[in-house]
Design an enzyme around this catalytic site. Structure first.
Site, PDB file in Angstrom:
ATOM      1  N   CYS A 140      -2.903 -10.769  -1.567  1.00 46.49           N
ATOM      2  CA  CYS A 140      -2.267 -12.138  -1.009  1.00 46.49           C
ATOM      3  C   CYS A 140      -2.674 -12.621   0.392  1.00 46.49           C
ATOM      4  O   CYS A 140      -2.856 -13.491   0.271  1.00 46.49           O
ATOM      5  CB  CYS A 140      -0.982 -11.621  -1.412  1.00 46.49           C
ATOM      6  SG  CYS A 140      -0.419  -9.842  -0.426  1.00 46.49           S
ATOM      7  N   HIS A 443       3.848  -8.853   2.225  1.00 45.96           N
ATOM      8  CA  HIS A 443       3.510  -9.720   1.485  1.00 45.96           C
ATOM      9  C   HIS A 443       3.002 -11.120   2.365  1.00 45.96           C
ATOM     10  O   HIS A 443       3.334 -11.068   3.227  1.00 45.96           O
ATOM     11  CB  HIS A 443       4.236  -9.769   0.107  1.00 45.96           C
ATOM     12  CG  HIS A 443       3.825 -11.234  -0.942  1.00 45.96           C
ATOM     13  ND1 HIS A 443       2.679 -10.729  -1.572  1.00 45.96           N
ATOM     14  CD2 HIS A 443       4.563 -12.683  -0.993  1.00 45.96           C
ATOM     15  CE1 HIS A 443       2.327 -11.792  -2.518  1.00 45.96           C
ATOM     16  NE2 HIS A 443       3.584 -12.893  -2.061  1.00 45.96           N
TER      17      HIS A 443
END
EC number: 3.4.19.12
Length: 492
Positions: A140, A443
């Site tokens: 990510c 994330h």
């Protein structure tokens, strides 16, 4: 699948083609490998037996390959390229499966809400056309940076307009026609894979693109990013820009890309900032110049040094570090101006940073101040949210207020009187956000503006959003684009 009939996380064994669910569903793919090892424990393995242990499987969704014996993802292929052939076969199956219900999906999208693939503009329906990036295993950090850069139009368009690398015939088919000084004989091109990834975005032909080829090149030339651990998005961005810059200096099919850059009138030579040699599109877009001014507190000797930069790393002032939300009442709100002021304010260096004064002939106490001598076309601001304590790298979770448009950088310039009224104003193009508590976990997602609309990029998922949502984000990296001679009254 063949055991539990689950349709989640399918993995195919590359030895026998059996399909099982992944370890985060019911773990039957791993059990298939373990079961294959039982007959091998009672007698000595032969070379033939050693080859049929069902150790390697492929994720049918992301097409990544995993070895249970190594307990890690792998990127190398067989001499005959059999893994890539399996990958292409699965992709063809996926494309054919989705072709039949494509019209049905389009009808469903017409009735969807704002966070869908369609948007009502002036009474007509407009396609979203945005493409997500598949997560290849904690990638990510890479996806958020790629989506942000893809919405820096001047930067993105340069790469998309580059000619594709020609491929040789015969035994060398598929290999690059040139080598670069930064990569030696590895026969890979970061520029080419970056170009292909940017071209795949915003075409509207698919909902998600798998950047495996680019990630493979990243592994090849950036050893720090090998493996599937979470990485720092800012660190990746710097490595990416530096390596693009180095490869672009190496030439393209015999033609220097610096020459190609000079032919682009919008990136004239007068606006370039050279870092490590000749200028490229990287330095022409992101390159600025800082003046580092140091004064000896004993004799008053002044030392000046000019340093090129591609981004500015800003501390979040300590007095704001307990304010974590925009609506929290205790204390004043931290703003981007506070961070910029902290960066450019006069600072007395501590005992560990004594300045070697050439007049005093020894290290002395001194002050330091930064001025911006030249602003870049795209101003990249990195908020330093991660700090080392005695044993851990902690995150500063403070909310920092930032403007969507009209960021005025004039007061930070060395010679503001030489700047035009519009040349110091910047409008926000993209924001990278880190969700979670640590740099090695959490994330990354990104917000970016495209043709007047804001989008949220969360790996393979792309949704339309609004300005109110964007300004509430706890920004980690901000990309501001220089305003092009347009009137605007909003200023920071």
């Amino acid at each position: 699948k063949s055991v539990c009939r689950s349709n989640k996380s399918p993995w195919v064994c590359l030895t026998c083609s059996s399909v099982h669910c992944g370890r985060y569903v019911n773990g039957h793919a791993k059990k298939h490998y373990e079961d294959a090892q039982i007959p091998m424990t009672n007698h000595k393995k032969t070379e033939k037996q050693d080859k049929v242990q069902h150790t390697v499987c492929m994720d049918c969704s992301s097409y990544s390959t995993y070895c249970y014996r190594c307990d890690d993802f792998v990127v190398n292929d067989t001499k005959l390229g059999l893994v890539q052939k399996v990958r292409e076969h699965l992709q063809n199956l996926e494309n054919s499966a989705f072709t039949s219900d494509r019209h049905r999906k389009r009808k469903l999208l017409e009735n969807s809400s704002l966070n869908s693939k369609l948007l009502k503009v002036n009474g007509s329906t407009t396609a979203l056309c945005a493409t997500g990036l598949r997560n290849l295993g904690n990638t990510c950090f890479m996806n958020a940076i790629l989506q942000s850069l893809s919405n820096i139009q001047q930067f993105c368009c340069y790469f998309k307009e580059l000619p594709a690398v020609e491929l040789r015939n015969g035994k060398t088919a598929g290999r690059r026609t040139y080598h670069t000084r930064s990569q030696g004989d590895n026969n890979v091109s970061l520029v080419e894979e970056f170009r292909k990834t940017l071209c795949a975005l915003w075409q509207g032909s698919q909902t998600a693109f798998s950047p495996e080829s680019l990630f493979y090149v990243v592994w090849k030339i950036m050893p720090n990013f090998r493996g599937y651990q979470q990485q720092d998005a800012h660190e990746f961005m710097r490595y990416l820009l530096d390596h693009l810059h180095l490869e672009l200096q190496g030439g393209f099919n015999g033609v220097s890309r610096s020459v190609i850059l000079q032919e682009n009138s919008s990136l004239s030579a007068s606006n370039k900032c050279c870092i490590n040699g000749a200028s490229t599109v990287v330095t022409a877009i992101f390159g600025g110049i800082l003046q580092n001014e140091v004064n000896c507190l004993i004799c008053g000797t002044e030392s000046r040094k000019f340093d090129p930069f591609l981004d500015l790393s800003l501390d979040i002032p300590s007095q704001f570090r307990n304010k974590r939300t925009k609506n929290q009442e205790n204390g004043p709100m931290c703003t981007l101006r506070d961070c910029l002021r902290s960066f450019t304010d006069l600072e007395e260096l501590d005992e560990t940073e004594l300045y070697m004064c050439h007049k005093c002939k020894k290290k002395q106490k001194s002050t330091k101040k930064f001025w911006i001598q030249k602003l870049p076309k795209v101003l990249c601001l990195h908020l330093k949210r991660f700090h080392w304590t005695a044993y851990l790298r902690n995150k500063v979770d403070t909310y920092v207020e930032f403007p969507l448009r009209g960021l005025d950088m004039k007061c930070y310039l060395l010679e503001p009187e030489n700047s035009g009224p519009e040349s110091c104003l910047y409008d926000l193009a993209a924001v990278v956000v880190h969700h979670g508590s640590g740099v090695g976990s959490g994330h990354y997602t990104a917000y970016a503006a495209h043709e007047g609309r804001w989008f949220h990029f969360n790996d393979s998922t792309v949704t339309l959003t609004d300005e109110e949502t964007v300004v509430k984000a706890k920004a980690y990296i901000l990309f501001y684009v220089e305003r092009q001679a347009k009137s605007g009254s909003d200023k920071l």
